[in-house]
Design a protein around this motif. Sequence first.
Motif, PDB file in Angstrom:
ATOM      1  N   ARG A 119       7.789   8.293 -17.477  1.00  0.00           N
ATOM      2  CA  ARG A 119       6.957   7.221 -18.000  1.00  0.00           C
ATOM      3  C   ARG A 119       5.797   7.819 -18.778  1.00  0.00           C
ATOM      4  NH1 ARG A 119      10.079   3.427 -16.412  1.00  0.00           N
ATOM      5  NH2 ARG A 119      10.018   2.519 -14.365  1.00  0.00           N
ATOM      6  N   LYS A 120       5.170   6.996 -19.575  1.00  0.00           N
ATOM      7  CA  LYS A 120       3.965   7.419 -20.284  1.00  0.00           C
ATOM      8  C   LYS A 120       2.825   7.518 -19.283  1.00  0.00           C
ATOM      9  CE  LYS A 120       5.422   5.516 -24.625  1.00  0.00           C
ATOM     10  NZ  LYS A 120       5.156   6.084 -25.874  1.00  0.00           N
ATOM     11  N   TRP A 121       1.691   8.054 -19.725  1.00  0.00           N
ATOM     12  CA  TRP A 121       0.604   8.366 -18.802  1.00  0.00           C
ATOM     13  C   TRP A 121       0.074   7.134 -18.082  1.00  0.00           C
ATOM     14  CZ3 TRP A 121      -4.340   6.540 -19.220  1.00  0.00           C
ATOM     15  CH2 TRP A 121      -4.695   5.962 -20.442  1.00  0.00           C
ATOM     16  N   VAL A 122       0.103   5.962 -18.699  1.00  0.00           N
ATOM     17  CA  VAL A 122      -0.382   4.751 -18.023  1.00  0.00           C
ATOM     18  C   VAL A 122       0.515   4.439 -16.823  1.00  0.00           C
ATOM     19  CG1 VAL A 122      -0.776   2.261 -18.249  1.00  0.00           C
ATOM     20  CG2 VAL A 122      -1.460   3.802 -20.094  1.00  0.00           C
ATOM     21  N   GLY A 123       1.825   4.487 -17.040  1.00  0.00           N
ATOM     22  CA  GLY A 123       2.758   4.250 -15.947  1.00  0.00           C
ATOM     23  C   GLY A 123       2.645   5.294 -14.844  1.00  0.00           C
ATOM     24  N   GLN A 124       2.440   6.537 -15.248  1.00  0.00           N
ATOM     25  CA  GLN A 124       2.266   7.609 -14.262  1.00  0.00           C
ATOM     26  C   GLN A 124       1.004   7.380 -13.435  1.00  0.00           C
ATOM     27  OE1 GLN A 124       2.158  11.048 -16.773  1.00  0.00           O
ATOM     28  NE2 GLN A 124       4.372  11.215 -16.885  1.00  0.00           N
ATOM     29  N   THR A 125      -0.074   7.011 -14.119  1.00  0.00           N
ATOM     30  CA  THR A 125      -1.335   6.782 -13.414  1.00  0.00           C
ATOM     31  C   THR A 125      -1.198   5.641 -12.421  1.00  0.00           C
ATOM     32  OG1 THR A 125      -2.564   7.575 -15.345  1.00  0.00           O
ATOM     33  CG2 THR A 125      -3.796   6.285 -13.719  1.00  0.00           C
ATOM     34  N   LEU A 126      -0.605   4.547 -12.844  1.00  0.00           N
ATOM     35  CA  LEU A 126      -0.433   3.399 -11.944  1.00  0.00           C
ATOM     36  C   LEU A 126       0.479   3.755 -10.767  1.00  0.00           C
ATOM     37  CD1 LEU A 126      -0.132   0.497 -14.547  1.00  0.00           C
ATOM     38  CD2 LEU A 126      -2.094   1.050 -13.081  1.00  0.00           C
ATOM     39  N   ALA A 127       1.535   4.519 -11.035  1.00  0.00           N
ATOM     40  CA  ALA A 127       2.430   4.948  -9.960  1.00  0.00           C
ATOM     41  C   ALA A 127       1.688   5.812  -8.946  1.00  0.00           C
ATOM     42  CB  ALA A 127       3.612   5.711 -10.550  1.00  0.00           C
ATOM     43  N   MET A 128       0.848   6.706  -9.441  1.00  0.00           N
ATOM     44  CA  MET A 128       0.103   7.583  -8.539  1.00  0.00           C
ATOM     45  C   MET A 128      -0.957   6.816  -7.754  1.00  0.00           C
ATOM     46  SD  MET A 128      -0.223  11.135 -10.595  1.00  0.00           S
ATOM     47  CE  MET A 128       1.165  11.767 -11.529  1.00  0.00           C
ATOM     48  N   LEU A 129      -1.565   5.818  -8.372  1.00  0.00           N
ATOM     49  CA  LEU A 129      -2.510   4.974  -7.640  1.00  0.00           C
ATOM     50  C   LEU A 129      -1.792   4.196  -6.538  1.00  0.00           C
ATOM     51  CD1 LEU A 129      -4.769   3.685 -10.558  1.00  0.00           C
ATOM     52  CD2 LEU A 129      -5.432   5.262  -8.718  1.00  0.00           C
ATOM     53  N   ALA A 130      -0.593   3.705  -6.824  1.00  0.00           N
ATOM     54  CA  ALA A 130       0.199   3.031  -5.791  1.00  0.00           C
ATOM     55  C   ALA A 130       0.549   4.014  -4.678  1.00  0.00           C
ATOM     56  CB  ALA A 130       1.467   2.440  -6.405  1.00  0.00           C
ATOM     57  N   GLY A 131       0.924   5.232  -5.056  1.00  0.00           N
ATOM     58  CA  GLY A 131       1.215   6.257  -4.054  1.00  0.00           C
ATOM     59  C   GLY A 131       0.011   6.592  -3.200  1.00  0.00           C
ATOM     60  N   LEU A 132      -1.152   6.650  -3.840  1.00  0.00           N
ATOM     61  CA  LEU A 132      -2.379   6.942  -3.088  1.00  0.00           C
ATOM     62  C   LEU A 132      -2.676   5.838  -2.077  1.00  0.00           C
ATOM     63  CD1 LEU A 132      -4.702   8.968  -2.771  1.00  0.00           C
ATOM     64  CD2 LEU A 132      -5.957   7.655  -4.493  1.00  0.00           C
ATOM     65  N   ALA A 133      -2.428   4.591  -2.465  1.00  0.00           N
ATOM     66  CA  ALA A 133      -2.621   3.473  -1.531  1.00  0.00           C
ATOM     67  C   ALA A 133      -1.699   3.618  -0.324  1.00  0.00           C
ATOM     68  CB  ALA A 133      -2.370   2.144  -2.248  1.00  0.00           C
ATOM     69  N   VAL A 134      -0.476   4.058  -0.554  1.00  0.00           N
ATOM     70  CA  VAL A 134       0.472   4.281   0.544  1.00  0.00           C
ATOM     71  C   VAL A 134      -0.016   5.407   1.449  1.00  0.00           C
ATOM     72  CG1 VAL A 134       2.818   5.094   1.074  1.00  0.00           C
ATOM     73  CG2 VAL A 134       2.462   3.353  -0.687  1.00  0.00           C
ATOM     74  N   VAL A 135      -0.500   6.487   0.847  1.00  0.00           N
ATOM     75  CA  VAL A 135      -1.001   7.624   1.635  1.00  0.00           C
ATOM     76  C   VAL A 135      -2.150   7.174   2.530  1.00  0.00           C
ATOM     77  CG1 VAL A 135      -2.197   9.852   1.508  1.00  0.00           C
ATOM     78  CG2 VAL A 135      -0.251   9.393   0.000  1.00  0.00           C
ATOM     79  N   TYR A 136      -3.104   6.457   1.945  1.00  0.00           N
ATOM     80  CA  TYR A 136      -4.247   6.017   2.750  1.00  0.00           C
ATOM     81  C   TYR A 136      -3.853   4.979   3.795  1.00  0.00           C
ATOM     82  CZ  TYR A 136      -7.762   8.671   0.249  1.00  0.00           C
ATOM     83  OH  TYR A 136      -8.524   9.700  -0.262  1.00  0.00           O
ATOM     84  N   ALA A 137      -2.945   4.085   3.479  1.00  0.00           N
ATOM     85  CA  ALA A 137      -2.513   3.082   4.457  1.00  0.00           C
ATOM     86  C   ALA A 137      -1.874   3.757   5.671  1.00  0.00           C
ATOM     87  CB  ALA A 137      -1.549   2.093   3.810  1.00  0.00           C
ATOM     88  N   ALA A 138      -0.935   4.667   5.422  1.00  0.00           N
ATOM     89  CA  ALA A 138      -0.273   5.366   6.535  1.00  0.00           C
ATOM     90  C   ALA A 138      -1.253   6.285   7.255  1.00  0.00           C
ATOM     91  CB  ALA A 138       0.918   6.165   6.010  1.00  0.00           C
ATOM     92  N   GLY A 139      -2.080   6.989   6.488  1.00  0.00           N
ATOM     93  CA  GLY A 139      -3.026   7.931   7.083  1.00  0.00           C
ATOM     94  C   GLY A 139      -4.055   7.259   7.962  1.00  0.00           C
ATOM     95  N   LEU A 140      -4.641   6.187   7.468  1.00  0.00           N
ATOM     96  CA  LEU A 140      -5.668   5.488   8.241  1.00  0.00           C
ATOM     97  C   LEU A 140      -5.077   4.773   9.446  1.00  0.00           C
ATOM     98  CD1 LEU A 140      -7.842   4.104   5.309  1.00  0.00           C
ATOM     99  CD2 LEU A 140      -8.474   5.917   6.929  1.00  0.00           C
ATOM    100  N   ALA A 141      -3.874   4.222   9.292  1.00  0.00           N
ATOM    101  CA  ALA A 141      -3.228   3.556  10.428  1.00  0.00           C
ATOM    102  C   ALA A 141      -3.001   4.541  11.576  1.00  0.00           C
ATOM    103  CB  ALA A 141      -1.909   2.931   9.990  1.00  0.00           C
ATOM    104  N   TRP A 142      -2.562   5.762  11.251  1.00  0.00           N
ATOM    105  CA  TRP A 142      -2.323   6.772  12.279  1.00  0.00           C
ATOM    106  C   TRP A 142      -3.642   7.340  12.805  1.00  0.00           C
ATOM    107  CZ3 TRP A 142       1.407   7.959  15.432  1.00  0.00           C
ATOM    108  CH2 TRP A 142       1.365   9.166  16.117  1.00  0.00           C
ATOM    109  N   LEU A 143      -4.591   7.567  11.903  1.00  0.00           N
ATOM    110  CA  LEU A 143      -5.887   8.120  12.297  1.00  0.00           C
ATOM    111  C   LEU A 143      -6.615   7.201  13.269  1.00  0.00           C
ATOM    112  CD1 LEU A 143      -7.856  10.496  11.846  1.00  0.00           C
ATOM    113  CD2 LEU A 143      -8.821   9.187   9.932  1.00  0.00           C
ATOM    114  N   ALA A 144      -6.325   5.902  13.218  1.00  0.00           N
ATOM    115  CA  ALA A 144      -6.948   4.938  14.136  1.00  0.00           C
ATOM    116  C   ALA A 144      -6.632   5.257  15.596  1.00  0.00           C
ATOM    117  CB  ALA A 144      -6.496   3.520  13.793  1.00  0.00           C
ATOM    118  N   ASN A 145      -5.602   6.034  15.854  1.00  0.00           N
ATOM    119  CA  ASN A 145      -5.289   6.465  17.218  1.00  0.00           C
ATOM    120  C   ASN A 145      -6.241   7.548  17.719  1.00  0.00           C
ATOM    121  OD1 ASN A 145      -2.856   4.888  17.658  1.00  0.00           O
ATOM    122  ND2 ASN A 145      -1.920   6.210  16.124  1.00  0.00           N
TER     123      ASN A 145
END
Length: 186
Positions: A119-145
């Motif tokens: 994808r072009k850089w806009v699509g890449q950036t949006l994909a990576m932002l979505a990936g970052l949201a997934v990382v933080y969602a899983a990370g924070l959910a587990w860290l809550a333990n």
Amino acid sequence: MPSLAHGAAVTATPLWRGLALTLCGAALITLGAKIQIPFWPVPMTLHTLAVFLTAAALGPRLGLAAMTAYLGAGALGLPVFSGSPERGIGLAYMVGPTGGYLLGYWLAAGLIGALAHRRKWVGQTLAMLAGLAVVYAAGLAWLANFVPARDLLAAGFTPFVLGDLVKIALACLLLSGARRWTGVAQ
């Protein structure tokens, strides 16, 4: 008519190429986890950069394979994780406070690979932002333990989000530059 040996070599080539790219991706992720940059309030690694760059460059299948190989090496006790072996290695590290982030990286590798590859850089950036949201969602959910709810964002989000956004920008620049240098169309 091509010989059987010739046919076997033709079908094996993509397998070897995929294996080599997977191992190189896992090595890049390991290197990213090991490089620490002084940052405030905590040191920053290039782990996010390496995972996101690998996933976007290799696509969903090989990007996910690289992350799986990295996690498999860590599960076997190889010192691939940030801070290992000082903070323990293997499965004990993977179920510790950062285990959710590791799972998030694995999920994000597949997502980013699917959304950003070629994808072009806009699509890449949006994909990576979505990936970052997934990382933080899983990370924070587990860290809550491990961390009280009132301290969760301060322990697992606030110190890292600015650096992660910078790493996403850097990953997109590196991908764009690599594609221009190699002549691959964006």
